[in-house]
Enzyme design. Structure first.
Site, short mmCIF file in Angstrom:
data_model
loop_
_atom_site.label_atom_id
_atom_site.label_comp_id
_atom_site.label_asym_id
_atom_site.label_seq_id
_atom_site.Cartn_x
_atom_site.Cartn_y
_atom_site.Cartn_z
N GLU A 1 -5.63 -10.23 -1.52
CA GLU A 1 -5.48 -10.49 0.06
C GLU A 1 -6.01 -11.83 0.53
O GLU A 1 -7.03 -11.99 0.63
CB GLU A 1 -6.08 -9.16 0.77
CG GLU A 1 -5.55 -7.82 0.40
CD GLU A 1 -6.25 -6.85 1.59
OE1 GLU A 1 -6.84 -7.37 2.37
OE2 GLU A 1 -6.20 -5.58 1.30
N TYR B 1 0.90 -1.31 -0.01
CA TYR B 1 0.04 0.06 -0.12
C TYR B 1 0.89 1.21 -0.29
O TYR B 1 2.05 1.34 0.37
CB TYR B 1 -0.87 -0.02 1.49
CG TYR B 1 -2.03 -1.08 1.32
CD1 TYR B 1 -3.19 -0.76 0.37
CD2 TYR B 1 -2.13 -1.76 2.17
CE1 TYR B 1 -4.15 -1.45 0.19
CE2 TYR B 1 -3.49 -2.50 2.14
CZ TYR B 1 -4.42 -2.46 1.40
OH TYR B 1 -5.55 -3.15 1.37
N ASN C 1 -9.57 0.64 -2.79
CA ASN C 1 -9.44 -0.37 -1.99
C ASN C 1 -10.59 -0.83 -1.45
O ASN C 1 -11.12 0.05 -0.42
CB ASN C 1 -8.24 -0.03 -0.85
CG ASN C 1 -7.99 -1.45 -0.04
OD1 ASN C 1 -7.74 -2.35 -0.60
ND2 ASN C 1 -8.04 -1.15 1.25
N GLU C 2 -11.19 -2.15 -1.46
CA GLU C 2 -12.42 -2.69 -0.86
C GLU C 2 -13.53 -1.46 -0.91
O GLU C 2 -14.08 -1.20 0.17
CB GLU C 2 -12.00 -2.96 0.56
CG GLU C 2 -10.89 -4.30 0.69
CD GLU C 2 -10.48 -4.86 1.88
OE1 GLU C 2 -10.47 -5.84 2.11
OE2 GLU C 2 -10.38 -3.73 2.73
N GLU D 1 -5.47 -1.45 8.57
CA GLU D 1 -5.33 -1.38 10.05
C GLU D 1 -4.42 -0.29 10.38
O GLU D 1 -3.67 -0.34 11.54
CB GLU D 1 -4.81 -2.57 10.81
CG GLU D 1 -5.92 -3.73 10.96
CD GLU D 1 -6.03 -4.48 9.48
OE1 GLU D 1 -7.25 -4.51 8.88
OE2 GLU D 1 -5.22 -4.96 8.86
N TYR E 1 0.84 -9.81 12.80
CA TYR E 1 -0.18 -10.36 11.92
C TYR E 1 -0.14 -11.88 11.87
O TYR E 1 -0.71 -12.57 11.22
CB TYR E 1 -0.20 -9.80 10.37
CG TYR E 1 -1.44 -9.73 9.76
CD1 TYR E 1 -2.38 -8.68 9.90
CD2 TYR E 1 -1.95 -10.83 8.95
CE1 TYR E 1 -3.46 -8.65 9.30
CE2 TYR E 1 -3.02 -10.77 8.18
CZ TYR E 1 -3.82 -9.84 8.32
OH TYR E 1 -4.84 -10.00 7.68
#
Length: 601
Positions: free
Chosen positions: A234, A53, A157-158, A99, A301
């Site tokens: 993803e 990103y 994005n999304e 996040e 993560y």
């Protein structure tokens, strides 16, 4: 020049069939000295591509002021990946989620209450255009069509998880094209009707995000795109942590099984995350489902590479699956980074916050309370002070819409804490002569996903005693930016329960990775040599902050804690060679299915 294209339902690179085998590494979560190590470990696992990103708030921290140096040197990261023989996927959309604080949007957007985010509002689009005018020309020379490593660029994005403004997506696409982006463009969304309807546009390649149920997820995608290659942009192979919740893990065998199933279909994949890194400083995001949930400092993560760059069992399991499909390592595996236990460090000096306010900020007089964005502040703390007339006996102090955690003091004495997730009023008694009321509010991270994305910080509505709003406030912004700590005056440490800065030193001969344990401390922020490591909190799960070796220097190193609730009896921290992300909770298939279907976490 090379070009990634879609022909006859599959990816083709330089005229040859190509499968994207990618892993996510965010340059802005890793110190630059370690970029090469993490990229080489990606290649050594068998991956041919790295995805990252690009967070707007990192590159335009103040409106009109742009930053592309140090950890923000995206050009250097991409160039390095290319030099190592990796292709690159970049996702520069205004919003990234990840996040990350405010999903990558800059906090100064919230100064304008009327501006609508992530849609065709012309005011918002003008801000995006100015940012893209700075960012995109830096990426264009790195496109594969210009001899660089970038083979694909994301439009948004999304977006289907947020809105359905098709004209907004088209505007972003056209903005990329007009600025010279001539590689493959794509969108990424969850595999549901709503998300694919809202987040895709006909002439842009669509990809999907999920963590399990491969056949079902691809089946839904095929209802919308029956002639495009399958790409999991993803593949959630782990999960992130919130404060006050357990540390999440996902079993390596399960992750490997799902990856194998994806590859059996002929799909391409981007493992999210391959290496998570760290939410240094104030950049952690937050979620809001039933309540506000701030994300911890670590972005480990449960990835194939740990936060500190070590290979895990998940790495080995993925390597085995790739080998099964005939995919060999691209280079030798680098050695692990050295870790060292420097031992206990006494913090022998302190600087009480309320005695240092003039060194940290200038007061602003306001009739009413305003959130921090109205004062040009993005992160950190904000202090609201007023004089309350008395007498008042056993009344209730209400902080209306605190964002996110307020410590309240009456004449310098702690009155209590009001939290966004626990906004109970505090009992207040004021003597006849009146008393000074101080409210110190911590911004614990803006919401990074979902319909509550607009998340101003501080006190957003007001403070009242019973039903009476209080007016005539003195407000001090406390962003605690790099360099501000140098203005503080320290004295020998004393036992105190008020917010204060605590300082100590450690001498180092060899600079290695280490971990700062904060046992005995309550809640606050840690710095090493002026670098903001992030938040610590005894609420857990995280029990130690990662300190990359490049942040240390040979000789004397300064450690500062801004502790909100007073020091322990022995004001010391420990630098250990062992990480501690806290007690574990497994991420099971049921949880991932919920995320896939209702991606509002």
């Amino acid at each position: 020049m090379s070009l990634l294209e879609i022909k006859e339902g599959r990816y083709v690179l330089d005229g040859e069939p190509f499968r994207i085998l990618s892993g996510a590494i965010h340059y802005f979560r890793v110190v630059p000295e370690y970029w090469k190590d993490r990229l080489q470990k990606l290649k050594a696992c068998g991956f041919n591509t790295v995805e990252t990103y690009i967070p707007w708030n990192v590159h335009e921290p103040q409106e009109g002021a742009f930053q592309f140096e140090g950890m923000a040197d995206v050009e250097q990261f991409i160039s390095l990946a290319g030099q190592l023989g990796l292709h690159v996927i970049v996702r520069p959309s205004p919003y990234i989620c990840a996040e990350w604080e405010f999903g990558g949007l800059p906090a100064w957007l919230l100064q304008d209450n009327s501006m609508q985010l992530r849609c065709s509002d012309p005011v918002f689009l003008a801000k995006v255009d100015r940012y893209y005018d700075q960012l995109i020309p830096k990426l264009v020379p790195l496109l594969s069509t210009n001899g660089g490593p970038i083979v694909a660029v994301q439009v948004e994005n999304e977006y289907g998880s947020f809105g359905n403004d098709t004209s907004y997506l088209q505007y972003l696409r056209d903005g990329l094209l007009s600025r010279g982006v001539d590689v493959l463009l794509f969108t990424s969304d969850g595999p549901t009707d709503e998300m694919l309807l809202g987040g895709t546009i006909e002439d842009v390649h669509a990809t999907v995000n999920f963590g399990s149920r491969v056949a079902e997820s691809f089946g839904k995608f095929r209802e919308y795109r029956d002639h495009e290659p399958l790409m999991v942009m993803e593949y959630w192979n782990g999960w992130f942590d919130h404060w006050m919740e357990p540390h999440h893990i996902r079993e390596a065998s399960e992750v490997a099984e799902v990856l194998d199933e994806m590859l059996e279909t002929g799909a391409s994949v981007n493992v999210y995350m391959f290496h998570g890194g760290t939410n240094f400083g104030f950049y952690n995001g937050a979620n809001h489902i039933e309540t506000y949930e701030p994300t911890v400092t670590s972005y480990d993560y449960d990835s194939p590479l740990t936060e500190w760059g070590d290979v895990t069992g998940k790495y080995e399991a993925m390597r085995s699956v790739l080998g099964k499909h005939g995919i060999e390592p691209g280079c030798p595996l680098p050695e692990p980074m050295l870790k060292y236990a420097y031992g206990q460090v006494t913090l022998s000096e302190y600087s009480p916050l309320f005695g240092q306010l003039d060194q940290l900020s200038s007061p602003v007089k306001q009739p009413s309370i305003q959130p921090m964005e109205k004062f040009g502040q993005a992160y950190g703390f904000i202090l609201y002070s007023t004089w309350v007339k008395g007498p008042r006996l056993g009344q209730k102090l209400h902080i209306q819409e605190v964002r996110d955690r307020a410590q309240v003091f009456l004449d310098g004495q702690p009155l209590g804490v009001v939290e966004r997730w626990n906004p109970q009023p505090l009992e207040i008694t004021v003597p006849k002569e009146g008393a000074r009321l101080d409210i110190l509010v911590e911004n614990m991270g803006r919401i990074n996903y979902g319909p509550l994305l607009r998340d101003p910080k501080g006190i957003t509505e007001g403070a009242r005693i019973d039903n009476q709003f209080q007016y005539d406030w003195t407000i001090r912004t406390l962003p605690l930016e790099q360099g501000s700590l140098a203005q503080l005056n320290y004295e020998p440490v004393k036992r105190s329960m008020e917010p204060a800065f605590y300082r100590g030193y450690v001498d180092v001969e060899e600079t290695c990775d280490t971990f700062l344990r904060f046992d005995g401390w309550n809640k606050g922020i840690a710095w090493i040599n002026g670098f903001n490591l992030g938040r610590y909190w005894q609420a857990g799960p995280q029990r130690a902050l990662y300190v990359p070796g490049p942040l240390l220097r040979q000789g004397r190193n300064e450690i500062v804690l801004f502790e909100l609730h007073g020091s322990p009896d022995m004001p010391a921290i420990t630098l250990t060679d062992k990480p501690d992300l806290g007690n574990i909770a497994a991420v099971d298939d049921t949880f991932l299915n919920f995320v896939q279907d209702d991606e509002n976490v």
